[in-house]
Design a protein around this motif. Structure first.
Motif, PDB file in Angstrom:
ATOM      1  N   ASP A 433       0.644  -1.089  -0.018  1.00  0.00           N
ATOM      2  CA  ASP A 433       0.139   0.041  -0.071  1.00  0.00           C
ATOM      3  C   ASP A 433       1.087   1.217  -0.062  1.00  0.00           C
ATOM      4  O   ASP A 433       0.588   2.341  -0.686  1.00  0.00           O
ATOM      5  CB  ASP A 433      -1.052   0.050   1.255  1.00  0.00           C
ATOM      6  N   GLU A 434       1.984   1.329   0.819  1.00  0.00           N
ATOM      7  CA  GLU A 434       2.876   2.372   0.756  1.00  0.00           C
ATOM      8  C   GLU A 434       3.567   2.602  -0.594  1.00  0.00           C
ATOM      9  O   GLU A 434       3.549   3.752  -0.902  1.00  0.00           O
ATOM     10  CB  GLU A 434       3.894   1.968   2.043  1.00  0.00           C
ATOM     11  N   TYR A 439       4.470   5.666  -5.410  1.00  0.00           N
ATOM     12  CA  TYR A 439       4.366   5.779  -6.755  1.00  0.00           C
ATOM     13  C   TYR A 439       3.832   7.105  -7.484  1.00  0.00           C
ATOM     14  O   TYR A 439       4.208   7.745  -8.210  1.00  0.00           O
ATOM     15  CB  TYR A 439       4.265   4.326  -7.208  1.00  0.00           C
ATOM     16  N   PHE A 440       2.582   6.999  -7.005  1.00  0.00           N
ATOM     17  CA  PHE A 440       1.602   7.850  -7.509  1.00  0.00           C
ATOM     18  C   PHE A 440       1.720   9.196  -6.829  1.00  0.00           C
ATOM     19  O   PHE A 440       1.028  10.188  -7.416  1.00  0.00           O
ATOM     20  CB  PHE A 440       0.007   7.431  -7.480  1.00  0.00           C
ATOM     21  N   LEU A 505      -1.873   9.560 -12.500  1.00  0.00           N
ATOM     22  CA  LEU A 505      -3.015   8.977 -12.028  1.00  0.00           C
ATOM     23  C   LEU A 505      -3.995   9.392 -12.785  1.00  0.00           C
ATOM     24  O   LEU A 505      -4.926   8.383 -13.509  1.00  0.00           O
ATOM     25  CB  LEU A 505      -3.316   8.589 -10.630  1.00  0.00           C
ATOM     26  N   PRO A 506      -4.574  10.853 -12.912  1.00  0.00           N
ATOM     27  CA  PRO A 506      -5.791  11.092 -13.753  1.00  0.00           C
ATOM     28  C   PRO A 506      -5.801  10.822 -15.162  1.00  0.00           C
ATOM     29  O   PRO A 506      -6.827  10.498 -15.797  1.00  0.00           O
ATOM     30  CB  PRO A 506      -5.758  12.549 -13.475  1.00  0.00           C
ATOM     31  N   ALA A 522      -5.117  -2.265  -9.134  1.00  0.00           N
ATOM     32  CA  ALA A 522      -4.489  -2.978  -9.964  1.00  0.00           C
ATOM     33  C   ALA A 522      -3.116  -2.882 -10.039  1.00  0.00           C
ATOM     34  O   ALA A 522      -2.396  -3.949 -10.249  1.00  0.00           O
ATOM     35  CB  ALA A 522      -5.105  -2.612 -11.580  1.00  0.00           C
ATOM     36  N   TYR A 523      -2.497  -1.606  -9.763  1.00  0.00           N
ATOM     37  CA  TYR A 523      -1.109  -1.530  -9.672  1.00  0.00           C
ATOM     38  C   TYR A 523      -0.463  -2.389  -8.405  1.00  0.00           C
ATOM     39  O   TYR A 523       0.547  -3.270  -8.435  1.00  0.00           O
ATOM     40  CB  TYR A 523      -0.667  -0.250  -9.221  1.00  0.00           C
ATOM     41  N   LYS A 524      -1.309  -2.449  -7.386  1.00  0.00           N
ATOM     42  CA  LYS A 524      -0.860  -3.229  -6.186  1.00  0.00           C
ATOM     43  C   LYS A 524      -0.770  -4.612  -6.326  1.00  0.00           C
ATOM     44  O   LYS A 524      -0.192  -5.283  -5.961  1.00  0.00           O
ATOM     45  CB  LYS A 524      -1.987  -2.971  -5.060  1.00  0.00           C
TER      46      LYS A 524
END
Length: 537
Positions: A433-434, A439-440, A505-506, A522-524
């Motif tokens: 999660d971190e 990343y974003f 992200l947007p 999805a990235y996680k």
């Protein structure tokens, strides 16, 4: 009854949902719904009563249009009618889906699943699609010509040219569509009408005795402006066809068990288990699970050492029950010398587990050995190897590992799985999660050219979007057009390319047509898959 079921005195229980949810039995193999559940959440909870011992289980759901009509009426009369109606619609769409049902469940609960399960009915028997435009026009014509005031039963009778008294009294035998569908059975027409309702071609008027009405989509089909694809219904019949030779019944084969076991011995051991469970007032599976009994039949242990190598046999269980079961096995072996010989060959290959203390240091060695042997870094696989779980016993590569079977004497499967997962979470993917947030939250970068973005957008637009009539989903899709659509493999491949070259992200959300939360989830999942696939150093 519940005590008798838990004690294996009876094998089958027919009960209400309330009773079924109170069952605490780990080795339930089948759950059959004979009515449609109201929501996906309820259905998921109810089927969760099966296979709680980690072994394979099956669930079957029977439903029909009458179930939908009754539940729809209840939903409309409830306090939160709109909410309950939408929940029911999603349950209906799940039942009529044409892609992997496991994917739908996982995605519904905000998890990403990129591959089909290859086990549900859709995966095993993919639906066949046909051009249903003419079929739809026949139904729509019958509805219009009968004044849009008849329910499905009368419409089907019109199509099949029935001599029903009420039909003739209403002069429906004189309309052009009368008998236009007599080539199809009542059940097949019923299945097609259910699809038309689901696709929004027709709508049942619940306040008009469920009369079928033609919707806007249906009018376009009737006028030849639109076409429609339908799935071929599977209709099951218990009637035997004439002039056919009956097939001989084949002996039953338990395809779910990894063991070849003698059923006579199994029944003897099962009877002993029932007796012990009844005396102790315990559920039978607490004494030994079904798979433990099957493994006893396969290995036929006649001494303590081999008996304690059986999955699910702890030191205490051996002291409590072991000798009684060994006596039964010995008696069977004496009357079946050939079986005894086979058993002895297999025993010689059984690895004696070592008694090692579970610690972070030891689990670190387990992790390193799995990594060096190029094995998936899965806490589930590690647990099974540590316990010599029956699902890995035929794999010589797993049995050759130094830590194989080392925890067999000390832990139950679920207990050890929890501890190993805690270690994996701490040392492998505890910071997912971190990592996603970091990343974003970095300074935005985008190394993808405008031309490539245009190409990606075109690829995304080519991926079909499943039609969904639920109003709340339509609202989501006004902003994110792929909301509540399962991720396809093509989409995930594109996503992997994007995420390596862009963290805006947007922008990613806009191109993929999914919410930012869905993108982050999805990235996680991709990060976790990399760990589990041993793509780390």
């Amino acid at each position: 009854m519940q005590d008798e079921f838990s004690g294996d005195k009876i094998k089958l229980v027919i009960a209400t949902i309330a009773f079924g949810m109170g069952i605490d039995k780990s080795d339930v193999r089948y759950i059959v719904h004979f009515n449609l559940p109201k929501t996906i959440e309820s259905y998921y909870q109810e089927i969760g009563r099966a296979g709680r011992d980690g072994q394979a289980a099956e669930t079957i759901l029977y439903y029909n249009l009458a179930d939908l009509i009754i539940l729809r009426k209840f939903a409309e009369e409830s306090e939160q009618s709109e909410y309950n109606i939408e929940k029911l619609r999603f349950m209906q769409q799940y039942c009529e889906a044409s892609h992997c049902r496991r994917k739908i469940l996982i995605n519904y609960f905000n998890e990403a699943m990129s591959h089909d399960c290859n086990y549900c009915d859709v995966c095993e028997n993919p639906p066949k699609f046909i051009d249903g435009t003419v079929l739809a026009q026949k139904v729509l014509s019958a509805i219009v010509r009968s004044g849009q005031q008849e329910a499905s039963t009368m419409i089907i009778n019109i199509l099949r040219g029935s001599n029903n008294k009420e039909l003739i009294q209403k002069n429906y035998d004189r309309i052009k569509t009368f008998g236009a569908g007599r080539d199809l059975s009542y059940e097949i027409w019923q299945a097609y009408i259910l699809q038309f309702i689901q696709l929004g071609v027709i709508e049942p008027a619940y306040d008009e005795n469920f009369a079928l009405k033609v919707g806007n989509f249906g009018n376009e089909i009737l006028q030849g402006k639109r076409e429609i694809q339908l799935t071929t219904p599977e209709i099951y019949s218990t009637k035997k066809k004439k002039n056919t030779v009956e097939k001989k019944e084949l002996p039953e084969k338990d395809v779910r068990s990894p063991f070849e076991y003698n059923k006579i011995l199994y029944e003897a051991l099962s009877d002993k288990r029932k007796e012990i469970a009844a005396n102790l007032k315990l559920p039978a599976f607490i004494v030994f699970t079904n798979n433990s009994l099957k493994e006893m039949c396969e290995k036929m242990p006649q001494d303590e050492q081999v008996f304690r190598s059986i999955s699910g046999v702890s030191h205490n269980k051996f002291l409590q029950y072991g000798q009684e079961f060994i006596e039964i096995i010995n008696a069977f072996a004496q009357s079946n010398p050939q079986k005894k010989q086979i058993k002895e060959v297999r025993i010689n290959s059984t690895k004696t587990p070592k008694n090692i203390e579970l610690s972070d240091e030891f689990l670190g060695q387990v992790l390193n050995e799995m990594r060096s042997n190029k094995m998936p870094l899965s806490h589930v696989l590690a647990t099974k190897i540590l316990l010599d779980h029956h699902t890995i016993q035929s794999d010589p590569n797993l049995r050759s590992l130094s830590f194989h079977g080392s925890m067999k004497e000390n832990y139950k499967y679920n207990e050890l799985l929890k501890l190993v997962k805690q270690f994996y979470t701490k040392h492998i993917y505890s910071n997912l999660d971190e990592e996603v947030q970091q990343y974003f939250s970095k300074q935005k970068f985008n190394h993808i050219s405008d031309s490539r973005w245009a190409s990606i957008q075109n690829q995304i637009d080519q991926i079909p979007i499943e039609e969904n009539q639920a109003e709340y989903i339509k609202e989501f899709r006004l902003k994110h057009k792929r909301s509540h659509c399962p991720w396809t493999q093509d989409e995930l491949d594109i996503f992997k390319e994007i995420i390596e070259s862009c963290n805006d992200l947007p922008l990613i959300s806009q191109v993929l047509g999914r919410s930012e939360g869905s993108i982050m989830a999805a990235y996680k999942n991709e990060l976790k898959l990399k760990f589990l696939a041993n793509q780390t150093d």
